[in-house]
Write an enzyme that holds these catalytic residues in place. Structure first.
Site, PDB file in Angstrom:
ATOM      1  N   ILE A  66       0.816  -1.229   0.000  1.00  0.00           N
ATOM      2  CA  ILE A  66       0.000   0.000   0.000  1.00  0.00           C
ATOM      3  C   ILE A  66       0.845   1.273   0.000  1.00  0.00           C
ATOM      4  O   ILE A  66       0.321   2.355  -0.180  1.00  0.00           O
ATOM      5  CB  ILE A  66      -1.000   0.062   1.182  1.00  0.00           C
TER       6      ILE A  66
ATOM      7  N   GLN B 134      12.919  -5.184   8.968  1.00  0.00           N
ATOM      8  CA  GLN B 134      11.593  -5.812   8.903  1.00  0.00           C
ATOM      9  C   GLN B 134      10.615  -5.051   9.799  1.00  0.00           C
ATOM     10  O   GLN B 134      10.927  -4.718  10.945  1.00  0.00           O
ATOM     11  CB  GLN B 134      11.660  -7.287   9.354  1.00  0.00           C
ATOM     12  N   VAL B 135       9.455  -4.756   9.246  1.00  0.00           N
ATOM     13  CA  VAL B 135       8.436  -3.997   9.972  1.00  0.00           C
ATOM     14  C   VAL B 135       7.202  -4.871  10.241  1.00  0.00           C
ATOM     15  O   VAL B 135       6.585  -4.790  11.297  1.00  0.00           O
ATOM     16  CB  VAL B 135       8.033  -2.726   9.175  1.00  0.00           C
TER      17      VAL B 135
ATOM     18  N   HIS C 272       7.579 -12.144   4.086  1.00  0.00           N
ATOM     19  CA  HIS C 272       7.119 -11.593   2.804  1.00  0.00           C
ATOM     20  C   HIS C 272       8.307 -11.203   1.943  1.00  0.00           C
ATOM     21  O   HIS C 272       9.349 -10.790   2.441  1.00  0.00           O
ATOM     22  CB  HIS C 272       6.199 -10.383   3.006  1.00  0.00           C
TER      23      HIS C 272
ATOM     24  N   HIS D  83       9.288  -8.684  -1.314  1.00  0.00           N
ATOM     25  CA  HIS D  83       8.892  -7.545  -2.145  1.00  0.00           C
ATOM     26  C   HIS D  83       9.289  -7.835  -3.585  1.00  0.00           C
ATOM     27  O   HIS D  83      10.409  -8.286  -3.844  1.00  0.00           O
ATOM     28  CB  HIS D  83       9.646  -6.272  -1.713  1.00  0.00           C
TER      29      HIS D  83
END
Ligand code: AMP
Length: 142
Positions: free
Chosen positions: A36, A98-99, A104, A106
């Protein structure tokens, strides 16, 4: 280092249908949806459907399934955005950037001479995300 999996992370919520996402591809084991806060148009994330915090606790089967989908999405974004290359990024633990603590990858379409946008904090317009998701979904080879 903690390897606990917190099932309240945003990607777990997306996988449970509790949070929205612009999905581009899905199979039994993986889901791909748009970031997003894209750093390039078509910036997509690929996740396993089962819990894994990151690459450090993921199983070989999870990694295999995710990488197959990463390749599918990489090929699709090349086509959908007329890209000349594709960047795959993946971060493990806070120290490495990493948040969100659900594994995941990208997938970022790239063009020569177009710098990658810096990390952003504003959410992309929903209509733009919807249009880009449709383009990628249409370019996925099944
Ligand atoms: P990182 O853990 O550093 O790979 O960063 C997490 C990525 O997830 C960032 O690129 C965010 O823009 C993205 N992100 C955060 N929340 C959402 C969400 N609800 N839907 C899609 N992408 C998200």
């Amino acid at each position: 280092m903690s390897i606990d999996y917190d099932d309240q992370n945003i990607f777990a919520k997306i996988l449970r249908g509790e949070a929205p996402a612009h999905k581009v591809y899905e199979d039994d084991d993986t889901l791909a949806f748009l970031d997003i806060m894209p750093r390039a148009p078509g910036h997509t994330l690929v996740v396993p459907k089962t819990p894994a915090r990151n690459i450090l606790d993921a199983t070989p089967d999870q990694l295999l399934a995710v990488m197959k989908t990463v390749q599918k999405v990489a090929r699709a974004v090349m086509k959908a955005f007329g890209a000349e290359g594709v960047l795959i990024q993946q971060f493990n633990e806070e120290a490495a950037g990493q948040v969100v603590f659900h594994l995941h990858f990208h997938v970022l379409p790239r063009k020569a001479g177009e710098p990658l946008a810096p990390p952003r904090s504003d959410i992309e317009d929903d209509a733009v995300l919807a249009e880009n998701a449709a383009k990628i979904a249409a370019a996925i080879e099944r």
